[in-house]
Design a protein around this motif. Structure first.
Motif, mmCIF file in Angstrom:
data_model
loop_
_atom_site.group_PDB
_atom_site.id
_atom_site.type_symbol
_atom_site.label_atom_id
_atom_site.label_comp_id
_atom_site.label_asym_id
_atom_site.label_seq_id
_atom_site.Cartn_x
_atom_site.Cartn_y
_atom_site.Cartn_z
ATOM 1 N N GLN A 263 -71.950 41.147 63.000
ATOM 2 C CA GLN A 263 -72.314 39.776 62.674
ATOM 3 C C GLN A 263 -73.582 39.770 61.827
ATOM 4 O OE1 GLN A 263 -70.665 36.693 63.794
ATOM 5 N NE2 GLN A 263 -71.932 36.051 62.056
ATOM 6 N N ARG A 264 -73.565 38.991 60.748
ATOM 7 C CA ARG A 264 -74.734 38.904 59.862
ATOM 8 C C ARG A 264 -75.518 37.629 60.150
ATOM 9 N NH1 ARG A 264 -74.611 41.389 53.999
ATOM 10 N NH2 ARG A 264 -73.847 43.462 54.523
ATOM 11 N N TYR A 265 -76.854 37.754 60.136
ATOM 12 C CA TYR A 265 -77.759 36.622 60.314
ATOM 13 C C TYR A 265 -78.719 36.582 59.128
ATOM 14 C CZ TYR A 265 -76.003 36.579 65.098
ATOM 15 O OH TYR A 265 -75.185 36.515 66.201
ATOM 16 N N TYR A 266 -78.776 35.429 58.460
ATOM 17 C CA TYR A 266 -79.575 35.267 57.253
ATOM 18 C C TYR A 266 -80.843 34.474 57.571
ATOM 19 C CZ TYR A 266 -75.251 36.696 54.906
ATOM 20 O OH TYR A 266 -74.139 37.389 54.515
ATOM 21 N N GLU A 267 -81.973 34.949 57.035
ATOM 22 C CA GLU A 267 -83.248 34.255 57.219
ATOM 23 C C GLU A 267 -84.011 34.218 55.900
ATOM 24 O OE1 GLU A 267 -85.680 35.695 60.429
ATOM 25 O OE2 GLU A 267 -83.948 36.243 61.656
ATOM 26 N N ASN A 268 -84.971 33.282 55.822
ATOM 27 C CA ASN A 268 -85.877 33.199 54.669
ATOM 28 C C ASN A 268 -85.096 33.177 53.357
ATOM 29 O OD1 ASN A 268 -88.286 33.075 53.269
ATOM 30 N ND2 ASN A 268 -88.671 35.286 53.364
ATOM 31 N N GLU A 269 -84.152 32.241 53.259
ATOM 32 C CA GLU A 269 -83.333 32.065 52.058
ATOM 33 C C GLU A 269 -82.607 33.359 51.697
ATOM 34 O OE1 GLU A 269 -86.038 30.570 49.136
ATOM 35 O OE2 GLU A 269 -85.893 28.509 49.892
ATOM 36 N N SER A 270 -82.097 34.029 52.719
ATOM 37 C CA SER A 270 -81.300 35.262 52.592
ATOM 38 C C SER A 270 -82.106 36.462 52.116
ATOM 39 C CB SER A 270 -80.103 35.046 51.650
ATOM 40 O OG SER A 270 -79.243 34.056 52.152
ATOM 41 N N ARG A 271 -83.425 36.369 52.150
ATOM 42 C CA ARG A 271 -84.231 37.540 51.796
ATOM 43 C C ARG A 271 -84.277 38.547 52.944
ATOM 44 N NH1 ARG A 271 -89.823 35.465 49.295
ATOM 45 N NH2 ARG A 271 -90.292 37.671 49.669
ATOM 46 N N LYS A 272 -83.891 38.110 54.132
ATOM 47 C CA LYS A 272 -83.772 39.011 55.275
ATOM 48 C C LYS A 272 -82.389 38.830 55.882
ATOM 49 C CE LYS A 272 -85.560 39.795 59.958
ATOM 50 N NZ LYS A 272 -86.510 39.311 60.993
ATOM 51 N N ILE A 273 -81.665 39.953 56.028
ATOM 52 C CA ILE A 273 -80.335 39.924 56.636
ATOM 53 C C ILE A 273 -80.306 40.937 57.767
ATOM 54 C CG2 ILE A 273 -77.861 40.195 56.266
ATOM 55 C CD1 ILE A 273 -78.357 39.710 53.286
ATOM 56 N N ASP A 274 -80.054 40.452 58.975
ATOM 57 C CA ASP A 274 -79.887 41.324 60.131
ATOM 58 C C ASP A 274 -78.397 41.467 60.432
ATOM 59 O OD1 ASP A 274 -82.418 42.271 61.084
ATOM 60 O OD2 ASP A 274 -82.896 40.222 61.688
ATOM 61 N N VAL A 275 -77.960 42.693 60.660
ATOM 62 C CA VAL A 275 -76.582 42.961 61.052
ATOM 63 C C VAL A 275 -76.601 43.383 62.518
ATOM 64 C CG1 VAL A 275 -74.499 44.291 60.592
ATOM 65 C CG2 VAL A 275 -76.022 43.682 58.701
ATOM 66 N N ILE A 276 -75.903 42.614 63.347
ATOM 67 C CA ILE A 276 -75.878 42.843 64.788
ATOM 68 C C ILE A 276 -74.465 43.225 65.209
ATOM 69 C CG2 ILE A 276 -76.328 41.855 67.068
ATOM 70 C CD1 ILE A 276 -78.822 42.096 65.309
ATOM 71 N N ARG A 277 -74.342 44.310 65.949
ATOM 72 C CA ARG A 277 -73.035 44.680 66.491
ATOM 73 C C ARG A 277 -72.834 43.950 67.816
ATOM 74 N NH1 ARG A 277 -71.689 50.874 66.666
ATOM 75 N NH2 ARG A 277 -73.477 50.865 68.084
ATOM 76 N N GLU A 278 -71.707 43.236 67.902
ATOM 77 C CA GLU A 278 -71.449 42.396 69.082
ATOM 78 C C GLU A 278 -70.101 42.748 69.684
ATOM 79 O OE1 GLU A 278 -69.264 39.548 71.174
ATOM 80 O OE2 GLU A 278 -68.983 39.601 68.985
ATOM 81 N N LYS A 279 -70.094 42.981 70.996
ATOM 82 C CA LYS A 279 -68.856 43.234 71.718
ATOM 83 C C LYS A 279 -68.986 42.688 73.129
ATOM 84 C CE LYS A 279 -65.602 46.800 73.217
ATOM 85 N NZ LYS A 279 -65.291 48.254 73.271
ATOM 86 N N GLU A 280 -68.072 41.796 73.487
ATOM 87 C CA GLU A 280 -68.009 41.227 74.830
ATOM 88 C C GLU A 280 -69.358 40.652 75.270
ATOM 89 O OE1 GLU A 280 -66.498 44.358 77.263
ATOM 90 O OE2 GLU A 280 -64.452 44.180 76.470
ATOM 91 N N GLY A 281 -70.016 39.949 74.358
ATOM 92 C CA GLY A 281 -71.279 39.297 74.674
ATOM 93 C C GLY A 281 -72.497 40.191 74.663
ATOM 94 N N ILE A 282 -72.318 41.471 74.326
ATOM 95 C CA ILE A 282 -73.450 42.401 74.238
ATOM 96 C C ILE A 282 -73.820 42.561 72.774
ATOM 97 C CG2 ILE A 282 -74.249 44.752 74.686
ATOM 98 C CD1 ILE A 282 -72.297 44.866 77.011
ATOM 99 N N PHE A 283 -75.098 42.347 72.445
ATOM 100 C CA PHE A 283 -75.568 42.379 71.068
ATOM 101 C C PHE A 283 -76.532 43.555 70.885
ATOM 102 C CE2 PHE A 283 -74.321 38.117 72.090
ATOM 103 C CZ PHE A 283 -73.686 37.646 70.954
ATOM 104 N N GLU A 284 -76.304 44.347 69.836
ATOM 105 C CA GLU A 284 -77.152 45.490 69.525
ATOM 106 C C GLU A 284 -77.545 45.462 68.053
ATOM 107 O OE1 GLU A 284 -75.321 48.835 72.612
ATOM 108 O OE2 GLU A 284 -74.673 48.786 70.506
#
Length: 257
Positions: free
Chosen positions: A121-142
């Motif tokens: 899952q991708r999360y965009y911040e600061n007008e997309s200047r920061k992108i975090d990619v989080i691995r998510e499975k069964e409600g667990i986020f890494e």
């Protein structure tokens, strides 16, 4: 074009050693349902877009092939990895209303169908200047990776891993306003300086032809080499081992629609 769902299903049945008839899966998981909807729909193969990536080790032994399919807006929709004639992995992209990539869902084949593994899952911040990619499975986020872009929209850093355990790539540019990457610093957790630095080399058409390192000597040698067709599309990437000379160990080849 043949229905991809049928082709993939045949691949699973052939690879299954059991003599029992395969079970028909109950499609309850919304991620699995979404995959089936895409496979049963229309997959686009636009002229000029990447069709297949072939991965070789040794570097002449074929390990896998990855096929690419697109949506009606020519965005990468589906990646299908094939090894020894069997489908071993599927990745499905989903996009936001603004066209940005939202998430990539990963699936593996089972005797009864395709099983969902996890989302990137991708999360965009600061007008997309920061992108975090989080691995998510069964409600667990890494935490998985992070991209940072500067005020000009240029990639500044790429980090693979968590806040406390990571590999970090920092990109160097020709000048303050140039978009041409000239180098790349690589470091790991706990390092106060780069572990090594790549030097980028380009041909007279501005295409990247090598990423070179200084290892066991004062001179730069190519760790990665790139070749292109007449249209300027990447057709080959070679990875070299630099510990004993310059020895090719891996190769990727690319085909286009």
């Amino acid at each position: 074009m043949k229905n991809l769902l049928y082709v993939l299903a045949v691949g699973i049945l052939i690879s299954c050693e059991s003599t029992e008839p395969p079970l028909i899966p109950e499609i309850l998981d919304e991620n699995v349902l979404r995959l089936h909807q895409v496979l049963e729909g229309t997959l686009v193969t636009p002229a000029g877009k990447l069709k297949s990536e072939f991965f070789y080790y040794g570097p002449e032994t074929l390990q896998s092939r990855t096929d690419y399919y697109y949506d009606t807006q020519d965005r990468e929709l589906l990646k299908v990895r094939i090894q020894n004639g069997d489908t071993t992995l599927i990745e499905l992209n989903t996009y936001l209303a603004n066209g940005k990539l939202d998430k990539t869902s990963v699936y593996i084949p089972t005797p009864s169908g395709f099983a969902f593994r996890y989302n990137f899952q991708r999360y965009y911040e600061n007008e997309s200047r920061k992108i975090d990619v989080i691995r998510e499975k069964e409600g667990i986020f890494e935490q998985y990776s992070r991209y940072i872009f500067d005020e000009l929209g240029r990639l500044s850093t790429y980090r693979r891993g968590t806040e406390i355990n990571f590999d970090l790539h920092e990109y160097l540019y020709e000048s303050e306003n140039s978009e041409l990457i000239t180098g790349e610093n690589y470091s790991q957790t706990g390092m106060t300086g780069p572990f090594y630095q790549y030097k980028y080399d380009y041909n007279d058409k501005g295409l990247l032809v090598s990423k070179s390192l200084k290892i066991l000597g004062p001179n730069y040698r190519p760790a990665f080499e790139y070749d292109y067709n007449a249209e300027g599309k990447l057709i080959e990437e070679i990875t070299n081992d630099l510990n004993f000379g310059t020895t090719p160990t891996e190769k990727k080849m690319f085909e286009y629609y």
